[in-house]
Design a protein around this motif. Structure first.
Motif, PDB file in Angstrom:
ATOM      1  N   MET A  88      -7.694 -18.237 -15.799  1.00  0.00           N
ATOM      2  CA  MET A  88      -6.875 -17.064 -16.099  1.00  0.00           C
ATOM      3  C   MET A  88      -5.528 -17.575 -16.600  1.00  0.00           C
ATOM      4  SD  MET A  88      -6.123 -13.829 -16.140  1.00  0.00           S
ATOM      5  CE  MET A  88      -7.022 -12.792 -14.995  1.00  0.00           C
ATOM      6  N   TYR A  89      -5.103 -17.113 -17.766  1.00  0.00           N
ATOM      7  CA  TYR A  89      -3.827 -17.535 -18.345  1.00  0.00           C
ATOM      8  C   TYR A  89      -2.850 -16.363 -18.288  1.00  0.00           C
ATOM      9  CZ  TYR A  89      -6.070 -21.779 -19.886  1.00  0.00           C
ATOM     10  OH  TYR A  89      -6.721 -22.991 -19.904  1.00  0.00           O
ATOM     11  N   LEU A  90      -1.672 -16.641 -17.737  1.00  0.00           N
ATOM     12  CA  LEU A  90      -0.642 -15.626 -17.584  1.00  0.00           C
ATOM     13  C   LEU A  90       0.602 -16.017 -18.362  1.00  0.00           C
ATOM     14  CD1 LEU A  90      -1.036 -15.035 -13.763  1.00  0.00           C
ATOM     15  CD2 LEU A  90      -1.366 -13.282 -15.492  1.00  0.00           C
ATOM     16  N   CYS A  91       1.115 -15.064 -19.117  1.00  0.00           N
ATOM     17  CA  CYS A  91       2.366 -15.241 -19.835  1.00  0.00           C
ATOM     18  C   CYS A  91       3.449 -14.480 -19.077  1.00  0.00           C
ATOM     19  CB  CYS A  91       2.233 -14.692 -21.246  1.00  0.00           C
ATOM     20  SG  CYS A  91       3.753 -14.673 -22.214  1.00  0.00           S
ATOM     21  N   ALA A  92       4.681 -14.981 -19.096  1.00  0.00           N
ATOM     22  CA  ALA A  92       5.794 -14.304 -18.429  1.00  0.00           C
ATOM     23  C   ALA A  92       7.064 -14.490 -19.241  1.00  0.00           C
ATOM     24  CB  ALA A  92       5.994 -14.846 -17.016  1.00  0.00           C
ATOM     25  N   SER A  93       8.039 -13.603 -19.017  1.00  0.00           N
ATOM     26  CA  SER A  93       9.339 -13.741 -19.667  1.00  0.00           C
ATOM     27  C   SER A  93      10.434 -13.394 -18.669  1.00  0.00           C
ATOM     28  CB  SER A  93       9.439 -12.834 -20.893  1.00  0.00           C
ATOM     29  OG  SER A  93       9.502 -11.469 -20.525  1.00  0.00           O
ATOM     30  N   SER A  94      11.647 -13.889 -18.945  1.00  0.00           N
ATOM     31  CA  SER A  94      12.788 -13.581 -18.087  1.00  0.00           C
ATOM     32  C   SER A  94      14.079 -13.753 -18.865  1.00  0.00           C
ATOM     33  CB  SER A  94      12.822 -14.484 -16.852  1.00  0.00           C
ATOM     34  OG  SER A  94      13.166 -15.807 -17.207  1.00  0.00           O
ATOM     35  N   PHE A  95      15.159 -13.107 -18.361  1.00  0.00           N
ATOM     36  CA  PHE A  95      16.478 -13.314 -18.915  1.00  0.00           C
ATOM     37  C   PHE A  95      16.944 -14.721 -18.591  1.00  0.00           C
ATOM     38  CE2 PHE A  95      17.697  -9.547 -20.872  1.00  0.00           C
ATOM     39  CZ  PHE A  95      17.363  -8.448 -20.120  1.00  0.00           C
ATOM     40  N   ASP A  96      17.849 -15.230 -19.403  1.00  0.00           N
ATOM     41  CA  ASP A  96      18.385 -16.565 -19.171  1.00  0.00           C
ATOM     42  C   ASP A  96      19.689 -16.529 -18.391  1.00  0.00           C
ATOM     43  OD1 ASP A  96      20.306 -18.885 -20.930  1.00  0.00           O
ATOM     44  OD2 ASP A  96      18.695 -19.453 -19.579  1.00  0.00           O
ATOM     45  N   ILE A  97      20.402 -15.441 -18.516  1.00  0.00           N
ATOM     46  CA  ILE A  97      21.771 -15.416 -18.008  1.00  0.00           C
ATOM     47  C   ILE A  97      21.807 -15.626 -16.493  1.00  0.00           C
ATOM     48  CG2 ILE A  97      23.798 -13.960 -17.736  1.00  0.00           C
ATOM     49  CD1 ILE A  97      22.992 -12.625 -20.401  1.00  0.00           C
ATOM     50  N   ASN A  98      20.987 -14.905 -15.772  1.00  0.00           N
ATOM     51  CA  ASN A  98      20.942 -15.006 -14.313  1.00  0.00           C
ATOM     52  C   ASN A  98      19.600 -15.590 -13.908  1.00  0.00           C
ATOM     53  OD1 ASN A  98      20.784 -14.685 -11.569  1.00  0.00           O
ATOM     54  ND2 ASN A  98      21.447 -12.548 -11.564  1.00  0.00           N
ATOM     55  N   PRO A  99      19.590 -16.806 -13.349  1.00  0.00           N
ATOM     56  CA  PRO A  99      18.298 -17.423 -13.013  1.00  0.00           C
ATOM     57  C   PRO A  99      17.544 -16.678 -11.926  1.00  0.00           C
ATOM     58  CG  PRO A  99      20.103 -18.718 -12.129  1.00  0.00           C
ATOM     59  CD  PRO A  99      20.724 -17.682 -13.017  1.00  0.00           C
ATOM     60  N   ASN A 100      18.209 -15.802 -11.192  1.00  0.00           N
ATOM     61  CA  ASN A 100      17.515 -15.035 -10.163  1.00  0.00           C
ATOM     62  C   ASN A 100      16.814 -13.807 -10.714  1.00  0.00           C
ATOM     63  OD1 ASN A 100      18.135 -16.686  -7.939  1.00  0.00           O
ATOM     64  ND2 ASN A 100      20.199 -15.847  -7.872  1.00  0.00           N
ATOM     65  N   GLN A 101      16.933 -13.593 -12.016  1.00  0.00           N
ATOM     66  CA  GLN A 101      16.184 -12.496 -12.610  1.00  0.00           C
ATOM     67  C   GLN A 101      14.687 -12.764 -12.457  1.00  0.00           C
ATOM     68  OE1 GLN A 101      16.974  -9.626 -14.317  1.00  0.00           O
ATOM     69  NE2 GLN A 101      19.068  -9.865 -13.600  1.00  0.00           N
ATOM     70  N   PRO A 102      13.909 -11.714 -12.260  1.00  0.00           N
ATOM     71  CA  PRO A 102      12.469 -11.921 -12.064  1.00  0.00           C
ATOM     72  C   PRO A 102      11.779 -12.344 -13.350  1.00  0.00           C
ATOM     73  CG  PRO A 102      12.950  -9.594 -12.279  1.00  0.00           C
ATOM     74  CD  PRO A 102      14.285 -10.292 -12.219  1.00  0.00           C
ATOM     75  N   GLN A 103      10.618 -12.950 -13.169  1.00  0.00           N
ATOM     76  CA  GLN A 103       9.742 -13.170 -14.308  1.00  0.00           C
ATOM     77  C   GLN A 103       8.824 -11.951 -14.419  1.00  0.00           C
ATOM     78  OE1 GLN A 103       7.815 -16.960 -14.515  1.00  0.00           O
ATOM     79  NE2 GLN A 103       9.717 -18.095 -14.261  1.00  0.00           N
ATOM     80  N   HIS A 104       8.688 -11.455 -15.633  1.00  0.00           N
ATOM     81  CA  HIS A 104       7.825 -10.320 -15.903  1.00  0.00           C
ATOM     82  C   HIS A 104       6.543 -10.842 -16.528  1.00  0.00           C
ATOM     83  CE1 HIS A 104      11.046  -7.360 -15.150  1.00  0.00           C
ATOM     84  NE2 HIS A 104      11.829  -8.322 -15.592  1.00  0.00           N
ATOM     85  N   PHE A 105       5.433 -10.519 -15.899  1.00  0.00           N
ATOM     86  CA  PHE A 105       4.155 -11.073 -16.302  1.00  0.00           C
ATOM     87  C   PHE A 105       3.335 -10.078 -17.124  1.00  0.00           C
ATOM     88  CE2 PHE A 105       3.697 -15.085 -14.042  1.00  0.00           C
ATOM     89  CZ  PHE A 105       4.718 -15.016 -13.110  1.00  0.00           C
ATOM     90  N   GLY A 106       2.538 -10.651 -18.029  1.00  0.00           N
ATOM     91  CA  GLY A 106       1.484  -9.872 -18.659  1.00  0.00           C
ATOM     92  C   GLY A 106       0.303  -9.747 -17.712  1.00  0.00           C
ATOM     93  N   ASP A 107      -0.726  -9.043 -18.150  1.00  0.00           N
ATOM     94  CA  ASP A 107      -1.890  -8.815 -17.292  1.00  0.00           C
ATOM     95  C   ASP A 107      -2.912  -9.938 -17.351  1.00  0.00           C
ATOM     96  OD1 ASP A 107      -1.915  -5.197 -17.722  1.00  0.00           O
ATOM     97  OD2 ASP A 107      -0.963  -6.482 -16.207  1.00  0.00           O
ATOM     98  N   GLY A 108      -2.627 -10.962 -18.159  1.00  0.00           N
ATOM     99  CA  GLY A 108      -3.486 -12.136 -18.149  1.00  0.00           C
ATOM    100  C   GLY A 108      -4.603 -12.108 -19.187  1.00  0.00           C
ATOM    101  N   THR A 109      -5.016 -13.304 -19.568  1.00  0.00           N
ATOM    102  CA  THR A 109      -6.198 -13.486 -20.419  1.00  0.00           C
ATOM    103  C   THR A 109      -7.178 -14.352 -19.647  1.00  0.00           C
ATOM    104  OG1 THR A 109      -4.974 -13.352 -22.508  1.00  0.00           O
ATOM    105  CG2 THR A 109      -7.110 -14.480 -22.549  1.00  0.00           C
ATOM    106  N   ARG A 110      -8.372 -13.807 -19.411  1.00  0.00           N
ATOM    107  CA  ARG A 110      -9.394 -14.598 -18.729  1.00  0.00           C
ATOM    108  C   ARG A 110     -10.198 -15.323 -19.794  1.00  0.00           C
ATOM    109  NH1 ARG A 110     -10.870 -15.322 -13.796  1.00  0.00           N
ATOM    110  NH2 ARG A 110      -9.665 -13.576 -12.963  1.00  0.00           N
ATOM    111  N   LEU A 111     -10.017 -16.616 -19.874  1.00  0.00           N
ATOM    112  CA  LEU A 111     -10.624 -17.448 -20.920  1.00  0.00           C
ATOM    113  C   LEU A 111     -11.801 -18.235 -20.356  1.00  0.00           C
ATOM    114  CD1 LEU A 111     -10.563 -18.754 -23.778  1.00  0.00           C
ATOM    115  CD2 LEU A 111      -8.955 -20.432 -22.827  1.00  0.00           C
ATOM    116  N   SER A 112     -12.919 -18.129 -21.017  1.00  0.00           N
ATOM    117  CA  SER A 112     -14.103 -18.914 -20.645  1.00  0.00           C
ATOM    118  C   SER A 112     -14.445 -19.837 -21.797  1.00  0.00           C
ATOM    119  CB  SER A 112     -15.299 -17.999 -20.348  1.00  0.00           C
ATOM    120  OG  SER A 112     -15.037 -17.187 -19.229  1.00  0.00           O
ATOM    121  N   ILE A 113     -14.596 -21.129 -21.473  1.00  0.00           N
ATOM    122  CA  ILE A 113     -14.988 -22.124 -22.473  1.00  0.00           C
ATOM    123  C   ILE A 113     -16.420 -22.565 -22.162  1.00  0.00           C
ATOM    124  CG2 ILE A 113     -14.437 -24.325 -23.552  1.00  0.00           C
ATOM    125  CD1 ILE A 113     -12.252 -22.214 -23.910  1.00  0.00           C
ATOM    126  N   LEU A 114     -17.309 -22.309 -23.088  1.00  0.00           N
ATOM    127  CA  LEU A 114     -18.730 -22.628 -22.858  1.00  0.00           C
ATOM    128  C   LEU A 114     -19.130 -23.965 -23.468  1.00  0.00           C
ATOM    129  CD1 LEU A 114     -20.185 -19.090 -23.611  1.00  0.00           C
ATOM    130  CD2 LEU A 114     -19.407 -20.031 -21.425  1.00  0.00           C
TER     131      LEU A 114
END
Lengths: 114, 117
Positions: A88-114
């Motif tokens: 499962m791959y998750l992307c996230a973003s956050s503000f830079d100014i305040n490091p205590n700002q939360p990371q906001h996540f996407g809902d994920g990509t479930r990747l299968s490699i056959l």
């Protein structure tokens, strides 16, 4: 509300293929992150970026690369996919100014490699 | 990489019970965040604790940051089925990189909570 959108919820690829995972955020965040989440291993940071065209390796960058050509978009690239990159791959973003700002996540990509 | 140990790994309880989840490290963190992740979704921030000894409450959830900023706990009172999910703690620490100083989050492996009706 901040929205982080990952292009695919589910993706199936074959060994050796080049795979692109796309992530877009709509809040003008400076920082963007790619994680993978595996049972028993938790979230592990692959790469992160604190500005356009800038990137830093996370804890497990091997086998991956990233691209940040625009502030809102952060792409994860599997150069030659292998079965151990099934996850499962998750992307996230956050503000830079305040490091205590939360990371906001996407809902994920479930990747299968056959 | 700073390590965070979460316990227990799995917890299954009945509606109405109380529970505590722990997050421990040998490292000091600038702050600590707690997230909840529901199936098929990404983690969502519940709270950030910054000061050693700090206690924050979010309805039936109580979060505490240890005095030495190395550990944290999450206590849920009268758990409900809607509390079911994966609870993740994440510690923030500073690093130096090519762009100057920056911050990174390290995540614990999570506690999977199931609250049965």
């Amino acid at each position: 509300d901040v929205k982080v959108t990952q292009s695919s919820r589910y993706l199936v690829k074959r060994t050796g293929e080049k795979v692109f995972l796309e992530c877009v955020q709509d809040m003008d965040h400076e920082n963007m992150f790619w994680y993978r989440q595996d049972p028993g291993l938790g979230l592990r940071l692959i790469y992160f970026s604190y500005d356009v065209k800038m990137k830093e390796k996370g804890d497990i960058p091997e086998g991956y690369s990233v691209s940040r050509e625009k502030k809102e978009r952060f792409s994860l690239i599997l150069e030659s996919a292998s079965t151990n990159q099934t996850s499962m791959y998750l992307c996230a973003s956050s503000f830079d100014i305040n490091p205590n700002q939360p990371q906001h996540f996407g809902d994920g990509t479930r990747l299968s490699i056959l | 990489t700073q390590l965070l140990e979460q316990s227990p790994q799995f917890l299954s309880i009945q509606e109405g019970e109380n529970l505590t989840v722990y997050c421990n490290s040998s490292s000091v963190f600038s702050s600590l965040q707690w997230y909840r992740q529901e199936p098929g979704e990404g983690p969502v921030l519940l709270v950030t604790v910054v000061t050693g000894g700090e206690v924050k409450k979010l309805k039936r959830l109580t979060f505490q940051f240890g005095d030495a900023r190395k550990d944290s706990s999450l206590h849920i009172t009268a758990a409900q089925p809607g509390d079911t999910g994966l609870y993740l703690c994440a510690g923030l620490y500073g690093v130096l990189n090519s762009g100057g100083s920056n911050y990174k989050l390290t995540f614990g492996k999570g506690t999977l909570l199931t609250v049965n009706p």
